[in-house]
Design an enzyme around this catalytic site. Structure first.
Site, PDB file in Angstrom:
ATOM      1  N   LYS A  73       0.830  -1.202   0.000  1.00  0.00           N
ATOM      2  CA  LYS A  73       0.000   0.000   0.000  1.00  0.00           C
ATOM      3  C   LYS A  73       0.865   1.252   0.000  1.00  0.00           C
ATOM      4  O   LYS A  73       0.661   2.161  -0.823  1.00  0.00           O
ATOM      5  CB  LYS A  73      -0.915   0.001   1.214  1.00  0.00           C
ATOM      6  CG  LYS A  73      -1.677   1.304   1.406  1.00  0.00           C
ATOM      7  CD  LYS A  73      -2.403   1.342   2.740  1.00  0.00           C
ATOM      8  CE  LYS A  73      -2.940   2.727   3.029  1.00  0.00           C
ATOM      9  NZ  LYS A  73      -3.565   2.839   4.350  1.00  0.00           N
TER      10      LYS A  73
ATOM     11  N   ASP B 231      -6.715  -0.560   0.892  1.00  0.00           N
ATOM     12  CA  ASP B 231      -6.670  -0.602   2.353  1.00  0.00           C
ATOM     13  C   ASP B 231      -8.011  -1.142   2.836  1.00  0.00           C
ATOM     14  O   ASP B 231      -8.803  -1.661   2.046  1.00  0.00           O
ATOM     15  CB  ASP B 231      -6.360   0.778   2.928  1.00  0.00           C
ATOM     16  CG  ASP B 231      -7.456   1.794   2.642  1.00  0.00           C
ATOM     17  OD1 ASP B 231      -8.451   1.440   1.977  1.00  0.00           O
ATOM     18  OD2 ASP B 231      -7.322   2.937   3.087  1.00  0.00           O
TER      19      ASP B 231
END
Length: 213
Positions: A126, A144
Site C-alpha cells: 500500500k 486498504d
C-alpha cells in the site's frame, strides 16, 4: 452475486463521476521537499489521520533536514519527533532502518519500482503504491480496509484478500481512476460507508450500490 456484479459494473461511470464530484480528483500531498520525506510521510499515515501527519512533518523535517541526518539519528529522537502519531515507536524504528537502507543501498535515491520499494523496512504494498503515484505519477490501485470493504459492497470485487481485490479493481477501473480511487473511498468509508454500519440513506452511491446493508 454474478448478476448483481454485472449490473453494478453497468453503473461504473455513474459511480466514478459521483466520487469525482464529491471528493475531487486530486489529493493534497504531504509536506515534503525530497522523495525520501514523502515516503516517510506516507509511512507515518498508516493508522493515523492526515491531520496528525501534516502537523508533525514540519517539525520532523526541521529536526532532520537531510537523509544523512535522519539516518544517523537515534531511534529515540525520531520517536520523540513523531510521538503524536499512532504506533510512533514502531514507526520510528522502521523509519530509522528505511532511511539507512535508502542511503547505503540505493545511494540516497528512493527506488521507483514496486518490487524494490517493498523491500525497504516498513514499506508494504500500500505504501509503495501510494508513493509511486504521488512521486512519479505511476498508476496503481491501493487497497486498504476502506477500499476493500467498499469495493465488496459495490459489487466491484469478490477477492478474499487485498492483492486479489487490487487485481480486480485494476481490471475494472479505467487507469486514470486508479490513483484517486484510494483517497476517494477512504473519505467515503470514514464519512458514509463505515465498517460498523453503512449510512445508505445519506450515500451518493446508494442507487447504484451492488448490495444494501
Amino acid at each position: 452475486m454474478e448478476e448483481t456484479t454485472k449490473k453494478t459494473k453497468g453503473f461504473l461511470s455513474c459511480i466514478l463521476d459521483a466520487l469525482d464530484e464529491e471528493y475531487g480528483i486530486t489529493k493534497e500531498e504531504f509536506y515534503h521537499k525530497e522523495d525520501w520525506q514523502l515516503l516517510a510521510a506516507i509511512m507515518l499515515s498508516a493508522q493515523s489521520t492526515d491531520k496528525q501527519v501534516d502537523e508533525t512533518l514540519p517539525g520532523l523535517w526541521e529536526r532532520f533536514p537531510t537523509l544523512k541526518e535522519a539516518a544517523a539519528a537515534p531511534v529515540e529522537d525520531i520517536a520523540q519527533a513523531i510521538k503524536s502519531i499512532g504506533l510512533y515507536q514502531v514507526k520510528a524504528r522502521n523509519l530509522k532502518k528505511c532511511f539507512g537502507e535508502i542511503l547505503t543501498v540505493y545511494g540516497g535515491n528512493v527506488p521507483a519500482e514496486l518490487e524494490t520499494l517493498v523491500k525497504l523496512s516498513g514499506v508494504g504494498r500500500k505504501t509503495a503504491t501510494l508513493f509511486l503515484a504521488d512521486a512519479y505519477g505511476i498508476p496503481g490501485v491501493t487497497v486498504d480496509t476502506h477500499v476493500f470493504r467498499i469495493a465488496k459492497r459495490l459489487g466491484w470485487a469478490q477477492g478474499k484478500n487485498p492483492v486479489e481485490v487490487e487485481r480486480e479493481l485494476m481490471d475494472l477501473l479505467p487507469e486514470e481512476h486508479w490513483n484517486r480511487i484510494n483517497f476517494q473511498l477512504i473519505y467515503h468509508g470514514r464519512k458514509i460507508c463505515t465498517a460498523r454500519k453503512a449510512k445508505c440513506g445519506e450515500c451518493i452511491l446508494e442507487k447504484w450500490c451492488g448490495k444494501k446493508f
